[in-house]
Design a protein around this motif. Structure first.
Motif, PDB file in Angstrom:
ATOM      1  N   GLN A 196      16.508 -20.171 -36.352  1.00 39.49           N
ATOM      2  CA  GLN A 196      15.610 -20.512 -37.454  1.00 39.49           C
ATOM      3  C   GLN A 196      14.209 -20.907 -36.983  1.00 39.49           C
ATOM      4  O   GLN A 196      13.218 -20.426 -37.548  1.00 39.49           O
ATOM      5  N   PRO A 197      14.060 -21.775 -35.958  1.00 39.27           N
ATOM      6  CA  PRO A 197      12.701 -22.113 -35.517  1.00 39.27           C
ATOM      7  C   PRO A 197      11.907 -20.903 -35.023  1.00 39.27           C
ATOM      8  O   PRO A 197      10.722 -20.762 -35.345  1.00 39.27           O
ATOM      9  N   SER A 198      12.554 -20.021 -34.236  1.00 39.75           N
ATOM     10  CA  SER A 198      11.835 -18.843 -33.740  1.00 39.75           C
ATOM     11  C   SER A 198      11.492 -17.891 -34.881  1.00 39.75           C
ATOM     12  O   SER A 198      10.461 -17.208 -34.837  1.00 39.75           O
ATOM     13  N   SER A 199      12.336 -17.844 -35.914  1.00 33.54           N
ATOM     14  CA  SER A 199      12.039 -17.012 -37.078  1.00 33.54           C
ATOM     15  C   SER A 199      10.844 -17.562 -37.843  1.00 33.54           C
ATOM     16  O   SER A 199      10.006 -16.805 -38.356  1.00 33.54           O
ATOM     17  N   GLN A 204      15.501 -12.638 -31.406  1.00 33.94           N
ATOM     18  CA  GLN A 204      16.481 -12.978 -30.368  1.00 33.94           C
ATOM     19  C   GLN A 204      16.062 -12.360 -29.035  1.00 33.94           C
ATOM     20  O   GLN A 204      16.707 -11.469 -28.493  1.00 33.94           O
ATOM     21  N   THR A 205      14.977 -12.868 -28.494  1.00 40.17           N
ATOM     22  CA  THR A 205      14.383 -12.285 -27.287  1.00 40.17           C
ATOM     23  C   THR A 205      15.280 -12.459 -26.059  1.00 40.17           C
ATOM     24  O   THR A 205      15.331 -11.569 -25.203  1.00 40.17           O
ATOM     25  N   LEU A 207      18.999  -9.809 -22.088  1.00 37.00           N
ATOM     26  CA  LEU A 207      20.348  -9.667 -21.548  1.00 37.00           C
ATOM     27  C   LEU A 207      20.841  -8.239 -21.699  1.00 37.00           C
ATOM     28  O   LEU A 207      21.332  -7.630 -20.734  1.00 37.00           O
ATOM     29  N   TYR A 208      20.734  -7.692 -22.907  1.00 38.52           N
ATOM     30  CA  TYR A 208      21.255  -6.353 -23.160  1.00 38.52           C
ATOM     31  C   TYR A 208      20.525  -5.312 -22.316  1.00 38.52           C
ATOM     32  O   TYR A 208      21.146  -4.399 -21.769  1.00 38.52           O
ATOM     33  N   LEU A 212      15.670  -5.702 -37.500  1.00 38.48           N
ATOM     34  CA  LEU A 212      16.819  -5.606 -36.599  1.00 38.48           C
ATOM     35  C   LEU A 212      16.578  -4.485 -35.594  1.00 38.48           C
ATOM     36  O   LEU A 212      15.945  -3.474 -35.915  1.00 38.48           O
ATOM     37  N   ILE A 213      17.087  -4.687 -34.389  1.00 40.88           N
ATOM     38  CA  ILE A 213      16.941  -3.705 -33.321  1.00 40.88           C
ATOM     39  C   ILE A 213      18.324  -3.188 -32.936  1.00 40.88           C
ATOM     40  O   ILE A 213      19.256  -3.977 -32.747  1.00 40.88           O
TER      41      ILE A 213
END
Length: 224
Positions: free
Chosen positions: A29-32, A178-179, A184-185, A210-211
């Motif tokens: 939520q904060p990053s959004s 979600q950096t 990671l991916y 969305l990615i």
């Protein structure tokens, strides 16, 4: 370092799995909110509101208060968006993990356990819009156990399961904010194949996208 075991989900894991999911999603939520503030349309709106109120009131304090209220409203709006998503997931696949993932073909749900406590989760099932692929879902690791390689191990578990079942690739979706997950991916060999906006009205306003990532698997006997 505590020993971490990755195993299949058990019914007694239910509450802990939901807790990890809720906490993991709430962390974004904060990053959004920061993502929203960086959008040109957001900055333009705040600037226009500030100038209009200041011009009409001849006061600096009032436009500051109005902009502050708008920011508080935006934060509440983002909180509502996340709460709605969490509630939807808890009512759908997380409502009965065994039925959704363990009793269906080519699906599974795993947990990472450390000192008898579940500290991470991941799942997969056949991807609806990507034939021949399994979709990685519900990846989450407790904040207290990050940096220990658990997320990588969970990703590898899904990749091995996918290969063993004869599927050619793993796909997944993650959000633009979600950096850490994206890093990671990509480190695990996933490549970004497309990006698309979330259909909900609030998400469109804040340009929340969305990615989609894909990991093509090398089958036994194939050469690099």
């Amino acid at each position: 370092m505590a020993t971490v075991q990755i195993r299949s989900y058990r019914n007694e894991d239910d509450e802990r799995v939901k807790e990890i999911f809720i906490r993991g999603m709430s962390e974004h939520q904060p990053s959004s909110f920061m993502h929203t503030l960086k959008q040109p349309q957001t900055q333009m709106l705040l600037m226009c509101v500030f100038c209009v109120v200041m011009a009409s009131s001849k006061s600096v304090l009032l436009p500051i208060m109005v902009v502050t209220l708008l920011l508080a409203g935006a934060r509440q709006m983002i909180g509502y968006m996340f709460k709605s998503y969490i509630d939807t997931c808890l009512r759908s696949d997380l409502n009965n993990v065994s039925e959704t993932y363990l009793k269906k073909e080519d699906s599974c749900f795993w947990v990472a356990e450390s000192d008898g406590r579940v500290v991470g989760t991941v799942a997969c099932l056949p991807a609806e819009d990507s034939p021949g692929c399994l979709e990685l879902k519900r990846m989450s690791v407790c904040r207290s156990h990050r940096g220990m390689g658990i997320a990588k191990a969970l990703c590898q578990t899904v990749a091995d399961f996918t290969r063993d079942r004869g599927y050619s690739a793993v796909v997944l979706r993650t959000s633009v904010v979600q950096t850490d997950a994206q890093k990671l991916y990509e480190h695990m060999g996933y490549r970004k194949i497309r990006e698309f906006p979330v259909p909900e009205f609030i998400a469109k306003i804040i340009n929340f996208t969305l990615i989609v990532y894909r990991l093509d698997l090398q089958r036994d006997g194939e050469q690099e």
